[in-house]
Motif scaffolding. Structure first.
Motif, short mmCIF file in Angstrom:
data_model
loop_
_atom_site.label_atom_id
_atom_site.label_comp_id
_atom_site.label_asym_id
_atom_site.label_seq_id
_atom_site.Cartn_x
_atom_site.Cartn_y
_atom_site.Cartn_z
N ARG A 1 0.87 -1.19 0.00
CA ARG A 1 0.00 0.00 0.00
C ARG A 1 0.90 1.23 0.00
O ARG A 1 2.01 1.15 -0.55
N PRO A 2 0.48 2.39 0.55
CA PRO A 2 1.29 3.60 0.32
C PRO A 2 2.78 3.43 0.66
O PRO A 2 3.65 3.75 -0.16
N ALA A 3 3.08 2.91 1.84
CA ALA A 3 4.49 2.82 2.23
C ALA A 3 5.23 1.81 1.37
O ALA A 3 6.31 2.10 0.83
N GLY A 4 4.67 0.60 1.23
CA GLY A 4 5.39 -0.48 0.57
C GLY A 4 5.47 -0.29 -0.94
O GLY A 4 6.54 -0.46 -1.54
N ALA A 5 4.34 0.08 -1.57
CA ALA A 5 4.36 0.23 -3.03
C ALA A 5 5.24 1.40 -3.43
O ALA A 5 5.97 1.33 -4.43
N ALA A 6 5.20 2.49 -2.66
CA ALA A 6 6.03 3.65 -3.01
C ALA A 6 7.51 3.34 -2.81
O ALA A 6 8.36 3.72 -3.63
N THR A 7 7.85 2.63 -1.74
CA THR A 7 9.25 2.25 -1.53
C THR A 7 9.72 1.36 -2.68
O THR A 7 10.82 1.54 -3.23
N ALA A 8 8.87 0.41 -3.06
CA ALA A 8 9.24 -0.49 -4.17
C ALA A 8 9.46 0.29 -5.45
O ALA A 8 10.41 0.03 -6.20
N MET A 9 8.59 1.27 -5.70
CA MET A 9 8.71 2.05 -6.93
C MET A 9 10.04 2.81 -6.96
O MET A 9 10.77 2.77 -7.96
N VAL A 10 10.36 3.48 -5.86
CA VAL A 10 11.60 4.29 -5.86
C VAL A 10 12.82 3.38 -6.00
O VAL A 10 13.74 3.67 -6.77
N LEU A 11 12.82 2.26 -5.28
CA LEU A 11 13.98 1.35 -5.35
C LEU A 11 14.10 0.72 -6.73
O LEU A 11 15.20 0.60 -7.28
N ALA A 12 12.97 0.31 -7.30
CA ALA A 12 13.02 -0.33 -8.62
C ALA A 12 13.44 0.68 -9.68
O ALA A 12 14.20 0.36 -10.61
N ARG B 1 -8.76 4.92 -1.55
CA ARG B 1 -7.63 3.98 -1.51
C ARG B 1 -7.71 2.98 -2.67
O ARG B 1 -6.67 2.45 -3.08
N THR B 2 -8.90 2.77 -3.20
CA THR B 2 -9.03 1.91 -4.37
C THR B 2 -8.50 2.60 -5.63
O THR B 2 -8.36 1.97 -6.67
N VAL B 3 -8.19 3.88 -5.51
CA VAL B 3 -7.57 4.63 -6.61
C VAL B 3 -6.08 4.80 -6.35
O VAL B 3 -5.23 4.47 -7.18
N LEU B 4 -5.73 5.32 -5.17
CA LEU B 4 -4.33 5.65 -4.88
C LEU B 4 -3.43 4.40 -4.82
O LEU B 4 -2.36 4.37 -5.44
N ASP B 5 -3.88 3.39 -4.07
CA ASP B 5 -2.99 2.25 -3.87
C ASP B 5 -2.65 1.54 -5.19
O ASP B 5 -1.48 1.24 -5.44
N PRO B 6 -3.65 1.29 -6.07
CA PRO B 6 -3.30 0.69 -7.37
C PRO B 6 -2.39 1.58 -8.23
O PRO B 6 -1.58 1.06 -9.01
N ILE B 7 -2.52 2.89 -8.12
CA ILE B 7 -1.61 3.76 -8.89
C ILE B 7 -0.16 3.52 -8.43
O ILE B 7 0.76 3.39 -9.25
N LEU B 8 0.03 3.43 -7.12
CA LEU B 8 1.39 3.21 -6.61
C LEU B 8 1.90 1.81 -6.97
O LEU B 8 3.07 1.64 -7.35
N VAL B 9 1.01 0.82 -6.89
CA VAL B 9 1.41 -0.54 -7.26
C VAL B 9 1.79 -0.58 -8.74
O VAL B 9 2.81 -1.17 -9.13
N GLY B 10 0.98 0.05 -9.57
CA GLY B 10 1.27 0.08 -11.01
C GLY B 10 2.61 0.75 -11.30
O GLY B 10 3.37 0.28 -12.15
N ALA B 11 2.90 1.82 -10.56
CA ALA B 11 4.18 2.51 -10.78
C ALA B 11 5.35 1.63 -10.34
O ALA B 11 6.41 1.63 -10.98
N ALA B 12 5.15 0.87 -9.27
CA ALA B 12 6.22 -0.04 -8.82
C ALA B 12 6.45 -1.13 -9.87
O ALA B 12 7.59 -1.45 -10.22
N GLN B 13 5.35 -1.68 -10.39
CA GLN B 13 5.49 -2.73 -11.41
C GLN B 13 6.13 -2.18 -12.68
O GLN B 13 7.00 -2.81 -13.27
N LYS B 14 5.71 -0.99 -13.07
CA LYS B 14 6.26 -0.39 -14.29
C LYS B 14 7.76 -0.19 -14.15
O LYS B 14 8.53 -0.31 -15.11
N ALA B 15 8.19 0.10 -12.92
CA ALA B 15 9.62 0.32 -12.68
C ALA B 15 10.39 -0.99 -12.60
O ALA B 15 11.62 -0.99 -12.53
N GLY B 16 9.67 -2.12 -12.58
CA GLY B 16 10.36 -3.41 -12.59
C GLY B 16 10.23 -4.22 -11.31
O GLY B 16 10.81 -5.32 -11.21
N ALA B 17 9.49 -3.73 -10.32
CA ALA B 17 9.32 -4.51 -9.09
C ALA B 17 8.35 -5.67 -9.34
O ALA B 17 7.40 -5.54 -10.10
N ASP B 18 8.64 -6.81 -8.70
CA ASP B 18 7.68 -7.91 -8.71
C ASP B 18 6.70 -7.68 -7.57
O ASP B 18 7.12 -7.44 -6.43
#
Ligand SMILES: Cc1cc2nc3c(=O)[nH]c(=O)nc-3n(C[C@H](O)[C@H](O)[C@H](O)COP(=O)(O)OP(=O)(O)OC[C@H]3O[C@@H](n4cnc5c(N)ncnc54)[C@H](O)[C@@H]3O)c2cc1C
Length: 409
Positions: A17-28, A107-124
């Motif tokens: 969610r916000p913390a985990g997906a955003a961290t994954a996005m930045v790291l990926a 949260r059904t809008v924000l959390d998927p946006i962050l997850v999508g950005a993490a995936q787009k950056a290459g996170a599993d």
């Protein structure tokens, strides 16, 4: 064991969610190999209202995601209205720090946006995966997670750093043995729901002795309306049922909502407010905490998501600095915790004071002013950060300090 066991990761993150997906996005985005797991399902709602403060909006803008929030039909909020009893103060949102409006995306809008950005950056990213404990090496360093995969089969996965972004009741915090370093005293109970046809375009916050309410315009032309009170009064009100409790609390705090002739929510969400805030130790050998897992304050000040997005960036920078060998890992992570604590201290104590309801209508504006000052400090730091690729060298795909090192798990 599933195939997850064979995949090498630099960082495994529990919670998407916000913390985990955003961290994954930045790291990926920086080139790290990242796995994020979450026991919930993609796009699920969660118990939380969702007003973003300026720091959270600044982060979404810096990461290039704010346009997705707006494109999802989240209305821009250009002012806040504070109601202290009968007094009403309107504060416009002045353009600044790269943003000219606030947003309260579902949260059904924000959390998927962050997850999508993490995936787009290459996170599993894997949903339906429940973590039950941590792996450790002979020296006690955390080296990954154990749990059950989507099919219920046991799995383990190794990573150099394990990040707990798993919210209140964090499994990672528990198994890492992260002590609480600062504890709050008060907790607020909330009931909230989504109204149709309420003519509200600003954040509106209402304060009366012993009660508070808030209105946040959100997606689908709805307004999220919460009422909050002490757990003691909440228990008393709930004897007559949740609808009665909500109506009664709103009637005491924001009667204009009930009088507006708008369509009341069909479904109400309840948060009983049993847990006062805490600041936990956020780092240790092979592990770190981000978001509510390590730093939780009462939702009365609507600041948890904003802080989760802030700390996702701060932790990611520390990890990238360490993986590049630019700083000792322990020092880099300690710097993350020091910055988190410095920026959080005032937010934390002021939130606890507001959550206590031990204020009168002359005192609460002063507490909100303190909160606003603490927020300014946070926004100034975030908006002053250089983009990651300018601030720290990106991690090469051919390998980094950890993957080349002799002790990569
Ligand atoms: C009633 C209420 C109102 C709020 N209103 C606001 C508001 O208006 N504005 C605001 O900014 N904040 C608000 N908050 C706070 C906000 O919800 C949190 O601060 C925010 O969700 C924290 O994000 P997070 O990513 O740290 O954790 P979470 O959003 O809690 O996500 C943690 C994730 O970890 C997963 N997880 C947990 N354990 C495991 C495990 N063992 N294995 C696998 N996955 C696991 C969970 O499934 C979950 O998806 C509110 C909170 C509440 C309760």
């Amino acid at each position: 064991m599933t195939s997850l066991d064979t995949l090498p990761y630099d960082v495994v993150i529990v919670g998407a969610r916000p913390a985990g997906a955003a961290t994954a996005m930045v790291l990926a985005r920086a080139g790290l190999r990242v796995l994020v797991v979450d026991r919930s399902h993609y796009g699920d709602d969660t118990i939380s209202t969702h007003a973003l403060m300026r720091g959270g909006v600044v982060q979404l803008a810096r990461w290039g995601l704010l346009h997705q929030v707006a494109a999802a039909g989240t209305p821009p909020v250009r002012g806040s209205v504070f109601h202290y009893g009968e007094d009403r103060i309107h504060v416009p949102i002045k353009p600044g720090f790269g943003v000219d409006a606030l947003y309260a995306p579902r949260r059904t809008v924000l959390d998927p946006i962050l997850v999508g950005a993490a995936q787009k950056a290459g996170a599993d990213v894997r949903f339906g995966v429940a973590v039950a404990g941590l792996r450790r090496d002979d020296r006690g360093r955390v080296t990954g997670i154990v749990g059950r995969d989507e099919g219920g089969a046991p799995f383990e996965v190794g990573a150099w750093i394990t990040v707990g972004a798993d919210g209140l009741g964090s499994t990672v915090a528990r198994f890492a043995g992260a002590p609480v370093e600062r504890a709050a005293a008060s907790a607020v109970a909330f009931i909230y729901g989504y109204w149709d046809g309420l003519p509200v375009h600003d954040y509106e916050l209402f304060y009366r002795p012993g009660v508070a309410a808030g209105l946040f315009p959100t997606n689908s032309d709805q307004v999220c309306v919460f009422a909050g009170t002490s757990p003691r009064r909440f228990r008393l009100e709930m004897r007559a049922g949740v609808t009665s409790a909500y109506t009664h609390l709103l009637g005491d705090t924001a009667p204009e909502v009930l009088a507006a002739g708008a369509r009341a929510p069909k479904r109400l969400r309840v948060f009983a407010g049993r847990r006062p805030g805490y600041l936990r130790q956020a780092i240790g050998p092979g592990w770190a905490l981000v978001g509510d897992a390590g730093y939780y304050k009462d939702p009365i000040t609507s600041h948890g998501i904003t802080d989760a997005l802030r700390d996702a960036e701060l932790l990611s920078r520390a990890i990238i600095t360490a993986v590049n060998g630019k700083a000792d890992e322990a020092l880099a992570l300690a710097a993350y915790q020091a910055t988190r604590d410095r920026l959080s201290k005032r937010l934390f104590t002021t939130t606890d004071a507001i959550a206590s309801f031990a204020w009168d209508l002359d005192q609460v504006p002063l507490l909100l002013r303190q909160l606003s000052e603490a927020m300014s400090e946070e926004v100034t730091l975030l908006s002053g950060l250089e983009p990651i690729d300018a601030a720290v060298e990106l991690v090469g795909t051919s390998g980094n300090k950890w993957s080349q090192g002799d002790s990569n798990p």
